[in-house]
Design a protein around this motif. Structure first.
Motif, PDB file in Angstrom:
ATOM      1  N   ALA A  33      58.544  95.037  -1.982  1.00  0.00           N
ATOM      2  CA  ALA A  33      58.528  96.376  -2.563  1.00  0.00           C
ATOM      3  C   ALA A  33      58.531  97.474  -1.515  1.00  0.00           C
ATOM      4  N   VAL A  38      55.007  98.851  -7.191  1.00  0.00           N
ATOM      5  CA  VAL A  38      55.660  97.863  -8.051  1.00  0.00           C
ATOM      6  C   VAL A  38      54.621  96.834  -8.463  1.00  0.00           C
ATOM      7  N   LEU A  53      62.544  97.604  -5.030  1.00  0.00           N
ATOM      8  CA  LEU A  53      62.202  96.187  -4.905  1.00  0.00           C
ATOM      9  C   LEU A  53      63.431  95.439  -4.398  1.00  0.00           C
TER      10      LEU A  53
END
Length: 610
Positions: A33, A38, A53
């Motif tokens: 990430a 995330v 991501l």
């Protein structure tokens, strides 16, 4: 271009998971990430506004170079379900690397709302190296991605299920966990015909907690077998024997250790690759370290039987790299794959027979070499791995070194040039280093190994069980083999080792150190030496050394003994003279014995032994 549809576009090749099933494994092996917000679960990632991501990771990549080289799959699709908040846009970018690690963009698409995205990726321009992956980014709100898969519309070359073979000895909990990783995976259920669990221990897997759940999950697909301890080669051979018995469905065979932390996705990727390979080939997973879960033991391995070695990195392979930092872009040609996890095509088993009855050590390597010489090469997939106990935490000074020395000589006689001069010099140097390094117990059992090899194929008649007891008895006669608590030994000055001698001077240093020992030119008293510093050319300088065991659980006391040193040196000289002189006839005898030793009839005889 992406589009939404209710189902997939073709055959499943691999899945993209965003985290491991266990918290002990760093999720960065699956998705990165980059510090943005995330939330990841095994099969799902939730990206907040402004987050990114990437699946440019160990498990996130698609090994495009291997698929281009060994299959006819020219196009794959990245598929996933997604949902975006109102006003949010999810950007999907597919990217690729080349042999040098340079990154090139493939496609960039924007998604809103909800649906199933399908993005095509061409598998071209990867012949020497490179991988493909996808990156996600979201702006204007939150997005969720799940059920990500790589598929192809190409039909597999062989649509074949696999029989999984797991050999275990007194590790019931490990065996239950490993079989459970296979049993719990719904996608694997469609590919696994039978799990042959061969139990050779006294602590039965059937008595372990969780075994009844395995029975319920796998039903008739679980083949639980008990037999006498015939070592790893006997356990794996029993499973392969059962999987290929007359009347059973035609399957490939996937062999796995019992003491691994199993990533079921790696098994799915191995089976996928085997199904689409143009020609039948062995497909192996890499070994990741169990104590340092982001480190790769070796990206691929090969052997040098002319010099009695294995676990050598072939060209472009790397040892001990951190998978979070190192990207495996160069396609590597493996020589074999060890059996922490390796798929063997049925065609290879039919062509070369069962493994050698080695008991332990070299059975998987010899089998890989035998298959390779019969036209069945090995691929070690760079994005398939299982975690295995670290080799550097296991001391080689144990009973298994007998089998290592004996079995490498047998393997070399079968598969190498087996030049008497080279082989005898290699053995003399190796065991000479043990003697000079004051490892008299290990030297004794390795001398026995050479003597048994010289005796010929009949030494494998019982599969190794009687030999195990004999070797343990011989080894116990030497005090330097005893692992002692460090508390038994008074504090001593710790002596770090000096720089190692240059490779070209090692034999000269060996002769010099042996002469110094005989002439009494040794440092008096006792010193302490750490495990990493316990090289023969360092320990051999002292009269007595307390050396830390590689496991870090105790120490061994190594003390110079002139009578033992001289006697072992003389025996070594005699055996090496015989090796050099008898090499041609030994090679002929061992090669002629292979068909009988690896036959179903021979293994049936061994399996029947109680």
């Amino acid at each position: 271009m992406p589009h939404s549809q209710p189902g997939g576009t073709g055959h499943l090749l691999q899945r993209t998971f965003f985290a491991s099933e266990t918290a002990r494994v760093d999720p960065a092996l699956y998705a990165d990430a980059g510090g943005t917000p995330v939330r990841v679960e095994r099969d799902c990632a939730v990206l907040s506004d402004g987050s990114r991501l990437s699946t440019d990771t160990y498990f996130g990549r698609f090994a495009a170079a291997y698929w281009q080289r060994y299959t006819d799959v020219g196009t794959v699709a990245v598929e996933f379900d997604y949902s975006c908040d109102d006003g949010a846009e999810l950007t999907v970018a597919t990217r690729a690397s080349d042999i040098s690690g340079r990154i090139r963009p493939l496609t960039v698409v924007g998604l809103t709302g909800a649906g199933r995205a399908v993005v095509e990726v061409q598998i071209d321009r990867y012949l020497d190296g490179g991988a493909a992956w996808f990156d996600l980014a979201v702006v204007g709100g939150r997005a969720r991605v799940w059920n990500a898969r790589w598929t192809t519309a190409v039909e597999p070359v062989r649509d074949r299920r696999v029989s999984v073979v797991i050999c275990t000895f007194n590790r019931p909990d490990d065996a239950v966990a490993t079989v459970g990783a296979v049993a719990r995976d719904a996608d694997l259920a469609e590919r696994v015909e039978t799990v042959h669990l061969v139990d050779q221990g006294t602590r039965r897997v059937a008595d372990a907690a969780g075994f009844d759940d395995l029975r319920a999950d796998l039903g008739s697909r679980l083949d639980y077998l008990n037999q006498a301890n015939l070592g790893g080669s006997g356990g794996f051979s029993r499973g392969i024997y059962e999987a290929t018995a007359a009347g059973r469905p035609l399957t490939d065979v996937l062999v796995m250790d019992d003491d691994i932390l199993c990533e079921s996705e790696s098994i799915l990727r191995m089976t996928s690759f085997a199904r689409f390979a143009r020609e039948p080939m062995l497909v192996g997973a890499q070994m990741l370290l169990l104590s340092e879960t982001t480190r790769i033991h070796m990206t691929a391995e090969t052997d040098d039987l002319d010099h009695l070695t294995c676990a050598d990195p072939p060209p472009n392979a790397r040892r001990g790299v951190n998978a979070l930092e190192f990207r495996q872009d160069v396609r590597v040609i493996a020589g074999y794959n060890a059996w922490w996890s390796c798929l063997i095509p049925r065609e290879a088993i039919d062509a070369v027979g069962l493994p050698m009855p080695y008991f332990i050590k070299w059975d998987d390597i010899e089998y890989g070499v035998r298959c390779r010489r019969a036209g069945f090469p090995t691929v070690t997939l760079p994005n398939a791995g299982v975690w295995h106990a670290d080799f550097h935490l296991k001391d080689v000074d144990d009973w298994s070194s007998y089998f290592g020395q004996r079995n490498v000589l047998i393997s070399a006689a079968i598969h190498s040039r087996f030049d008497g001069k080279t082989i005898s010099a290699t053995v003399a140097e190796h065991i000479g280093e043990l003697i000079v390094g004051l490892k008299y117990g290990q030297a004794a059992i390795e001398l026995r190994a050479v003597r048994d090899f010289l005796a010929g194929p009949y030494v494998l008649a019982d599969g190794g069980r009687a030999k195990l007891a004999e070797i343990n008895a011989l080894r116990s006669e030497y005090d330097d083999t005893r692992l002692r608590p460090a508390s038994e030994i008074a504090d001593l000055p710790v002596i770090p080792r000096p720089p190692a001698p240059a490779k070209k001077w090692e034999r000269r240093v060996l002769v010099k150190r042996a002469a110094q020992q005989l002439l009494g030119r040794r440092a008096p008293g006792r010193v302490a030496i750490g495990a990493d510093d316990g090289a023969w050319w360092h320990v051999g300088r002292f009269t007595s050394a307390v050396v830390t065991d590689a496991s870090q659980t105790g120490v061994r006391v190594r003390t110079y003994d002139r009578a033992t040193s001289v006697a072992q040196g003389r025996e070594l000289a005699t055996l090496c003279w015989r090796l050099r002189r008898q090499a041609p006839e030994l090679q002929r005898a061992w090669r002629e014995a292979v068909p009988q030793l690896t036959s179903r009839e021979n293994w049936e005889r061994l399996f029947a032994t109680d």
